[in-house]
Design a protein around this motif. Sequence first.
Motif, PDB file in Angstrom:
ATOM      1  N   GLY A 158       0.812  -1.215   0.000  1.00 41.65           N
ATOM      2  CA  GLY A 158       0.000   0.000   0.000  1.00 41.65           C
ATOM      3  C   GLY A 158       0.844   1.263   0.000  1.00 41.65           C
ATOM      4  N   LEU A 159       0.158   2.374  -0.190  1.00 41.88           N
ATOM      5  CA  LEU A 159       0.810   3.684  -0.252  1.00 41.88           C
ATOM      6  C   LEU A 159       0.240   4.571   0.845  1.00 41.88           C
ATOM      7  N   GLY A 160       1.106   5.204   1.588  1.00 38.51           N
ATOM      8  CA  GLY A 160       0.667   6.087   2.663  1.00 38.51           C
ATOM      9  C   GLY A 160       1.862   6.673   3.375  1.00 38.51           C
ATOM     10  N   PRO A 161       1.635   7.587   4.301  1.00 36.86           N
ATOM     11  CA  PRO A 161       2.749   8.242   4.981  1.00 36.86           C
ATOM     12  C   PRO A 161       3.519   7.338   5.922  1.00 36.86           C
ATOM     13  N   GLY A 162       2.987   6.166   6.284  1.00 35.44           N
ATOM     14  CA  GLY A 162       3.647   5.328   7.278  1.00 35.44           C
ATOM     15  C   GLY A 162       4.597   4.285   6.728  1.00 35.44           C
ATOM     16  N   ARG A 163       4.895   4.299   5.439  1.00 31.57           N
ATOM     17  CA  ARG A 163       5.724   3.233   4.844  1.00 31.57           C
ATOM     18  C   ARG A 163       7.115   3.177   5.463  1.00 31.57           C
ATOM     19  N   MET A 164       7.855   4.269   5.345  1.00 27.37           N
ATOM     20  CA  MET A 164       9.234   4.289   5.848  1.00 27.37           C
ATOM     21  C   MET A 164       9.263   4.334   7.374  1.00 27.37           C
ATOM     22  N   SER A 165       8.310   5.027   7.983  1.00 26.88           N
ATOM     23  CA  SER A 165       8.316   5.182   9.437  1.00 26.88           C
ATOM     24  C   SER A 165       8.097   3.857  10.147  1.00 26.88           C
ATOM     25  N   ALA A 166       7.249   2.989   9.570  1.00 25.65           N
ATOM     26  CA  ALA A 166       7.000   1.692  10.199  1.00 25.65           C
ATOM     27  C   ALA A 166       8.261   0.836  10.180  1.00 25.65           C
ATOM     28  N   ILE A 167       8.982   0.851   9.065  1.00 29.37           N
ATOM     29  CA  ILE A 167      10.240   0.084   8.976  1.00 29.37           C
ATOM     30  C   ILE A 167      11.261   0.648   9.963  1.00 29.37           C
ATOM     31  N   LYS A 168      11.306   1.972  10.066  1.00 32.27           N
ATOM     32  CA  LYS A 168      12.236   2.608  11.001  1.00 32.27           C
ATOM     33  C   LYS A 168      11.885   2.236  12.441  1.00 32.27           C
ATOM     34  N   GLY A 169      10.587   2.162  12.753  1.00 32.51           N
ATOM     35  CA  GLY A 169      10.156   1.782  14.096  1.00 32.51           C
ATOM     36  C   GLY A 169      10.540   0.356  14.453  1.00 32.51           C
ATOM     37  N   LEU A 170      10.421  -0.566  13.477  1.00 31.61           N
ATOM     38  CA  LEU A 170      10.835  -1.952  13.719  1.00 31.61           C
ATOM     39  C   LEU A 170      12.326  -2.011  14.048  1.00 31.61           C
ATOM     40  N   GLU A 171      13.095  -1.218  13.306  1.00 32.31           N
ATOM     41  CA  GLU A 171      14.547  -1.221  13.494  1.00 32.31           C
ATOM     42  C   GLU A 171      14.923  -0.574  14.828  1.00 32.31           C
ATOM     43  N   MET A 172      14.214   0.506  15.190  1.00 27.47           N
ATOM     44  CA  MET A 172      14.522   1.213  16.442  1.00 27.47           C
ATOM     45  C   MET A 172      14.275   0.320  17.661  1.00 27.47           C
ATOM     46  N   ALA A 173      13.276  -0.548  17.573  1.00 27.43           N
ATOM     47  CA  ALA A 173      12.950  -1.403  18.715  1.00 27.43           C
ATOM     48  C   ALA A 173      13.905  -2.576  18.852  1.00 27.43           C
ATOM     49  N   GLY A 174      14.732  -2.837  17.849  1.00 26.11           N
ATOM     50  CA  GLY A 174      15.751  -3.871  17.985  1.00 26.11           C
ATOM     51  C   GLY A 174      15.579  -5.080  17.103  1.00 26.11           C
ATOM     52  N   LEU A 175      14.595  -5.084  16.203  1.00 24.98           N
ATOM     53  CA  LEU A 175      14.453  -6.219  15.287  1.00 24.98           C
ATOM     54  C   LEU A 175      15.487  -6.103  14.169  1.00 24.98           C
ATOM     55  N   ASN A 176      16.006  -7.253  13.754  1.00 20.21           N
ATOM     56  CA  ASN A 176      16.976  -7.283  12.667  1.00 20.21           C
ATOM     57  C   ASN A 176      16.223  -7.583  11.375  1.00 20.21           C
ATOM     58  N   ILE A 177      16.168  -6.617  10.457  1.00 21.97           N
ATOM     59  CA  ILE A 177      15.443  -6.772   9.192  1.00 21.97           C
ATOM     60  C   ILE A 177      16.423  -7.250   8.133  1.00 21.97           C
ATOM     61  N   ILE A 178      16.115  -8.407   7.518  1.00 27.46           N
ATOM     62  CA  ILE A 178      17.045  -8.942   6.518  1.00 27.46           C
ATOM     63  C   ILE A 178      16.562  -8.723   5.096  1.00 27.46           C
ATOM     64  N   SER A 179      15.259  -8.511   4.894  1.00 25.04           N
ATOM     65  CA  SER A 179      14.789  -8.229   3.538  1.00 25.04           C
ATOM     66  C   SER A 179      13.527  -7.387   3.602  1.00 25.04           C
ATOM     67  N   ILE A 180      13.355  -6.515   2.617  1.00 20.19           N
ATOM     68  CA  ILE A 180      12.162  -5.668   2.501  1.00 20.19           C
ATOM     69  C   ILE A 180      11.571  -5.924   1.125  1.00 20.19           C
ATOM     70  N   THR A 181      10.307  -6.337   1.090  1.00 18.35           N
ATOM     71  CA  THR A 181       9.623  -6.640  -0.162  1.00 18.35           C
ATOM     72  C   THR A 181       8.406  -5.751  -0.291  1.00 18.35           C
ATOM     73  N   ASP A 182       8.239  -5.128  -1.444  1.00 18.83           N
ATOM     74  CA  ASP A 182       7.055  -4.313  -1.700  1.00 18.83           C
ATOM     75  C   ASP A 182       6.032  -5.167  -2.427  1.00 18.83           C
ATOM     76  N   THR A 183       4.890  -5.426  -1.790  1.00 18.98           N
ATOM     77  CA  THR A 183       3.840  -6.256  -2.396  1.00 18.98           C
ATOM     78  C   THR A 183       2.628  -5.425  -2.783  1.00 18.98           C
ATOM     79  N   THR A 184       2.821  -4.137  -3.047  1.00 22.48           N
ATOM     80  CA  THR A 184       1.706  -3.286  -3.443  1.00 22.48           C
ATOM     81  C   THR A 184       1.148  -3.759  -4.776  1.00 22.48           C
ATOM     82  N   PRO A 185      -0.166  -4.035  -4.861  1.00 26.73           N
ATOM     83  CA  PRO A 185      -0.712  -4.490  -6.137  1.00 26.73           C
ATOM     84  C   PRO A 185      -0.705  -3.372  -7.167  1.00 26.73           C
TER      85      PRO A 185
END
Length: 199
Positions: A158-185
């Motif tokens: 999907g498209l919206g203002p929270g795309r990058m911020s949500a990924i940044k929040g996951l990283e800030m809390a300590g999760l290790n992100i190994i891949s990012i996939t865009d599944t927007t239809p």
Amino acid sequence: MSLWNQLSVLSRVMRPLVFGNVKSFHQTAALCKVEDRKAMLASLPSKDEGTIGERSIDIDSMIDKKTSIFPDANTPTALFNGVPFNEIPICHIRVSPNNTIISITDAKGVPQFIRSCGIEGFKNTRKGTNIAAQATAISISTRAIERGYKTVRVTVRGLGPGRMSAIKGLEMAGLNIISITDTTPVSWNPPRPRKQRKL
């Protein structure tokens, strides 16, 4: 100086030269109306306030450093912290202009946690902001870390203002992100767009 003031100054200066003994200077209301509309449109916030202040990253230099950033035939069996890629849990981020919904599933797709900006306490238009998305991401990742998840794959839809911020929040809390996939239809034959909104 507003258009109204400029015209009145101009009329005082030009009256003896051009108009002779004419005592009044006629101004139309339409000019003032256009000026007011322009001022109103200029005072409105920009379309997407979520990206203002974001740092841009030079992607080309990052690509040069890493040799294998795109998936290939060996990706499903590649080990990340001792776990094969296809067994790592997935964090699904569903972004719309009005809300952000984040869910964490195991590798088979069975939901483990789900949080949205509305559940976090944001109401009405605040649910669609990037701050709400980041707070929701931090909340769900702390719960995931407590459960023992350290490494996740991320899919964004999907498209919206929270795309990058949500990924940044996951990283800030300590999760290790190994891949990012865009599944927007993406529709290759979309319906006719709505007519432009008149302000």
